[in-house]
Write a protein that holds these residues in place. Structure first.
Motif, PDB file in Angstrom:
ATOM      1  N   ASN A 353       4.557   8.177  14.271  1.00  0.00           N
ATOM      2  CA  ASN A 353       5.737   7.796  13.479  1.00  0.00           C
ATOM      3  C   ASN A 353       5.988   6.289  13.566  1.00  0.00           C
ATOM      4  N   THR A 354       5.750   5.755  14.780  1.00  0.00           N
ATOM      5  CA  THR A 354       5.943   4.302  14.936  1.00  0.00           C
ATOM      6  C   THR A 354       4.853   3.526  14.198  1.00  0.00           C
ATOM      7  N   VAL A 355       3.597   3.930  14.447  1.00  0.00           N
ATOM      8  CA  VAL A 355       2.463   3.151  13.921  1.00  0.00           C
ATOM      9  C   VAL A 355       2.284   3.357  12.416  1.00  0.00           C
ATOM     10  N   SER A 356       2.428   4.620  11.967  1.00  0.00           N
ATOM     11  CA  SER A 356       2.085   4.914  10.558  1.00  0.00           C
ATOM     12  C   SER A 356       3.277   4.952   9.638  1.00  0.00           C
ATOM     13  N   HIS A 357       4.475   5.058  10.208  1.00  0.00           N
ATOM     14  CA  HIS A 357       5.648   5.181   9.331  1.00  0.00           C
ATOM     15  C   HIS A 357       6.601   3.987   9.477  1.00  0.00           C
ATOM     16  N   ARG A 358       7.156   3.807  10.670  1.00  0.00           N
ATOM     17  CA  ARG A 358       8.202   2.788  10.799  1.00  0.00           C
ATOM     18  C   ARG A 358       7.655   1.362  10.676  1.00  0.00           C
ATOM     19  N   ALA A 359       6.548   1.093  11.382  1.00  0.00           N
ATOM     20  CA  ALA A 359       6.016  -0.289  11.372  1.00  0.00           C
ATOM     21  C   ALA A 359       5.612  -0.723   9.963  1.00  0.00           C
ATOM     22  N   ALA A 361       6.693   0.284   7.152  1.00  0.00           N
ATOM     23  CA  ALA A 361       7.887   0.130   6.307  1.00  0.00           C
ATOM     24  C   ALA A 361       8.582  -1.188   6.627  1.00  0.00           C
ATOM     25  N   LEU A 362       8.653  -1.519   7.917  1.00  0.00           N
ATOM     26  CA  LEU A 362       9.290  -2.792   8.328  1.00  0.00           C
ATOM     27  C   LEU A 362       8.511  -3.982   7.768  1.00  0.00           C
ATOM     28  N   ILE A 363       7.199  -3.903   7.901  1.00  0.00           N
ATOM     29  CA  ILE A 363       6.354  -5.012   7.433  1.00  0.00           C
ATOM     30  C   ILE A 363       6.496  -5.201   5.924  1.00  0.00           C
ATOM     31  N   TYR A 364       6.480  -4.086   5.214  1.00  0.00           N
ATOM     32  CA  TYR A 364       6.565  -4.188   3.743  1.00  0.00           C
ATOM     33  C   TYR A 364       7.948  -4.684   3.321  1.00  0.00           C
ATOM     34  N   ASP A 365       8.979  -4.246   4.031  1.00  0.00           N
ATOM     35  CA  ASP A 365      10.333  -4.744   3.707  1.00  0.00           C
ATOM     36  C   ASP A 365      10.443  -6.235   4.000  1.00  0.00           C
ATOM     37  N   PHE A 366       9.756  -6.676   5.051  1.00  0.00           N
ATOM     38  CA  PHE A 366       9.758  -8.115   5.372  1.00  0.00           C
ATOM     39  C   PHE A 366       9.111  -8.880   4.215  1.00  0.00           C
ATOM     40  N   TYR A 367       8.020  -8.337   3.701  1.00  0.00           N
ATOM     41  CA  TYR A 367       7.317  -8.957   2.555  1.00  0.00           C
ATOM     42  C   TYR A 367       8.238  -8.981   1.331  1.00  0.00           C
ATOM     43  N   LEU A 368       8.961  -7.864   1.119  1.00  0.00           N
ATOM     44  CA  LEU A 368       9.880  -7.807  -0.039  1.00  0.00           C
ATOM     45  C   LEU A 368      10.963  -8.881   0.091  1.00  0.00           C
ATOM     46  N   ARG A 369      11.477  -9.048   1.328  1.00  0.00           N
ATOM     47  CA  ARG A 369      12.518 -10.080   1.546  1.00  0.00           C
ATOM     48  C   ARG A 369      11.946 -11.464   1.266  1.00  0.00           C
ATOM     49  N   LEU A 370      10.720 -11.681   1.778  1.00  0.00           N
ATOM     50  CA  LEU A 370      10.082 -13.005   1.594  1.00  0.00           C
ATOM     51  C   LEU A 370       9.925 -13.322   0.111  1.00  0.00           C
ATOM     52  N   PRO A 375      14.794  -5.029   0.185  1.00  0.00           N
ATOM     53  CA  PRO A 375      14.008  -4.111   1.035  1.00  0.00           C
ATOM     54  C   PRO A 375      14.508  -2.686   0.864  1.00  0.00           C
ATOM     55  N   ARG A 376      13.594  -1.693   0.846  1.00  0.00           N
ATOM     56  CA  ARG A 376      14.027  -0.289   0.655  1.00  0.00           C
ATOM     57  C   ARG A 376      13.178   0.712   1.422  1.00  0.00           C
TER      58      ARG A 376
END
Ligand SMILES: CCCCCCCCCCCCCCCCCCCC(=O)SCCNC(=O)CCNC(=O)[C@H](O)C(C)(C)COP(=O)(O)OP(=O)(O)OC[C@H]1O[C@@H](n2cnc3c(N)ncnc32)[C@H](O)[C@@H]1OP(=O)(O)O
Ligand SMILES: NC(=O)C1=CN([C@@H]2O[C@H](COP(=O)(O)OP(=O)(O)OC[C@H]3O[C@@H](n4cnc5c(N)ncnc54)[C@H](OP(=O)(O)O)[C@@H]3O)[C@@H](O)[C@H]2O)C=CC1
Length: 425
Positions: A353-359, A361-370, A375-376
């Motif tokens: 869940n941490t490696v395949s789901h949460r991380a 999603a966090l990385i992609y949201d960071f990219y969306l913010r950049l 972020p969603r």
């Protein structure tokens, strides 16, 4: 014309939950095969700023009803919207509407419920217990009523491993539960909910079991039956394969897998996935309505609409089939290539869940913010993981449901009606 379809000709049918997943398929089947029926009264609540007429029109505009419009051009005239709200003790049905329902109704299909697993007990009792009691009271005043079919769930008694086609008593009487909801405040109800639901996983399964007790205790001389579907999925054959209109049950997780969002889920691959297509549930429900009205059994019969002991499928097989399907027919705009696997313990589940789901999603949201976008993915992933946590109980356990009544009913059907029902088993 099939014997069952002919039976519904000329009938006035009351359907609660008509705007729901199962309710829509029930209406579609009735209109397509029994277009001579007199009327289908649908209890509808105004929702999202829409009037009930607008809701019914929107419902009939969906793809599910395309075929019906060819054989039943006056389908709008057949559907009689009745304003109602099962959150109200009197169902909020107007006097004139009530009079028409009481004087005309021949068959009742009670599908309405809250199917949320995390509903507050007060709301779940109101909808799944109290509203059922109110409808039974209404039905007792219907002189033309031939049958009342209550839709429950095969998981109402999921605290048992082997479940027979009988009503199992709950520790506390439904009347006591309903009375206590009248005066307990929400915080106290929340505190005592775990004690009341006992070894059931949620308020949904608990209140569906209470609703069955109310049917058993308060149906009086009504000609009743209870249908218990298991996990209801998209249409198998009618009116076309693959129709579903919500993310409940397996649908949401299958789509999440196809979108590459879901990469691992804690499941027992050898556990039985008791899935049943919604058109099979509707075919059985209509057959139960016919049998109950025509044969008038001496007691309320319960019918398990399950596949596990007739055509068993395991979660592992189902998962492989899901992945193979998305390999062949990928979903558009997938987040990642669909791949998922089952985990079998809490440590590996937490890790993936941490490696395949949460991380991700966090990385992609960071990219969306950049890139200046909202972020969603973290929010979506959290909701998905919350949904999975609610569903895990059902994919890590197996149950055995007896199907004697359902098989008896099959033996009573004409060859044509039997073919319709047996198409899935
Ligand atoms: C190895 C390969 C793996 C392949 C994958 C295949 C795995 C399949 C597993 C299938 C498991 C199925 C087990 C089902 C068991 C059901 C047993 C009983 C059946 C019945 O009798 S009743 C019908 C079933 N009832 C339900 O399913 C209701 C369950 N859902 C809930 O109770 C709530 O949705 C829940 C889980 C509490 C979440 O509530 P909440 O957070 O408030 O979310 P909302 O429902 O309001 O939705 C918010 C938002 O999220 C979207 N959404 C909802 N569900 C999903 C989902 N499953 N996946 C993704 N997104 C979902 C929803 O559309 C909303 O979006 P908005 O844009 O409107 O906010
Ligand atoms: N789906 C499944 O996997 C299974 C479902 N079942 C049972 O089948 C039945 C139908 O389920 P399903 O179609 O999936 O559920 P849905 O959530 O799709 O539909 C529920 C229906 O109940 C109506 N409803 C809810 N609250 C109210 C209210 N306050 N007043 C009036 N109507 C209300 C909804 O109306 P609205 O559109 O206004 O919200 C909707 O028409 C339920 O009894 C459920 O327990 C049993 C086993 C499995």
């Amino acid at each position: 014309m099939s014997m069952i379809a002919a039976f519904y000709g000329g009938k006035s049918i009351l359907i609660t939950g008509a705007t729901g997943f199962m309710g829509k398929v029930l209406i579609e089947k009735l209109l397509r095969t029994s277009s001579e029926l007199r009327a289908i009264y649908v209890l509808v609540r105004p929702k999202a700023g829409q009037t009930l007429q607008q809701r019914v029109h929107q419902m009939l505009d969906c793809k599910l009803f395309d075929k019906v419009k060819e054989v039943c051009p006056d389908l709008h005239a057949k559907i009689r919207p009745i304003s109602a709200d099962l959150d109200h003790n009197d169902l909020a049905i107007g006097k004139e509407d009530m009079q028409e329902l009481l004087s005309c109704t021949n068959i009742v299909f009670h599908c309405a419920a809250t199917v949320r697993f995390d509903d507050h007990l007060r709301h779940a009792v109101q909808l799944n217990v109290k509203a059922t009691q109110q409808l039974l009271l209404m039905a007792s005043q219907m002189p033309k009523l031939e049958a009342f079919i209550h839709i429950s769930t095969a998981f109402a008694n999921c605290n048992l491993k082997h479940i027979d086609e009988v009503v199992y008593p709950c520790p506390v009487e439904p009347k006591q539960i309903m009375d206590s909801m009248e005066w307990l405040d929400d915080s106290i109800i929340e505190e005592i909910t775990p004690k009341l639901i006992g070894d059931r996983p949620n308020t949904y399964t608990y209140t569906k079991a209470l609703g069955e007790m109310v049917v058993q205790q308060e149906s009086g001389n009504l000609n009743m039956a209870i249908v218990r579907p298991s996990i209801v999925g998209a249409t198998w054959q009618e009116p076309f394969p693959g129709w579903v209109d919500n993310l409940n049950g397996p649908s949401g997780l299958i789509i999440a897998t196809g979108k590459g969002l879901l990469r691992s889920i804690r499941a027992t691959p050898m556990a039985v996935a008791d899935l049943i297509p919604v058109d099979t549930v509707v075919n059985l429900t209509l057959a139960v309505g016919w049998y109950t009205a025509v044969h008038r059994p001496k007691s309320t019969l319960i019918y398990h609409c399950t596949s596990g002991n007739l055509n068993p499928c395991k979660w592992g097989d189902m998962g492989l089939q899901v992945l193979a399907t998305f390999e062949k027919i990928p979903l558009e705009r997938a987040f990642r290539r669909p791949y998922a696997d089952f985990t079998t313990n809490s440590i590996t589940t937490h890790y993936w869940n941490t490696v395949s789901h949460r991380a991700p999603a966090l990385i992609y949201d960071f990219y969306l913010r950049l890139t200046g976008r909202k972020p969603r993915f973290t929010k979506l992933m959290n909701r998905l993981l919350k949904t999975i946590s609610m569903l895990e109980y059902f994919i890590n356990n197996s149950w055995e449901w007896s199907t004697g009544n359902m098989e008896m009913l099959m033996s009573e059907l004409s060859p044509e009606d039997k073919r319709e029902l047996r198409s899935t088993y």
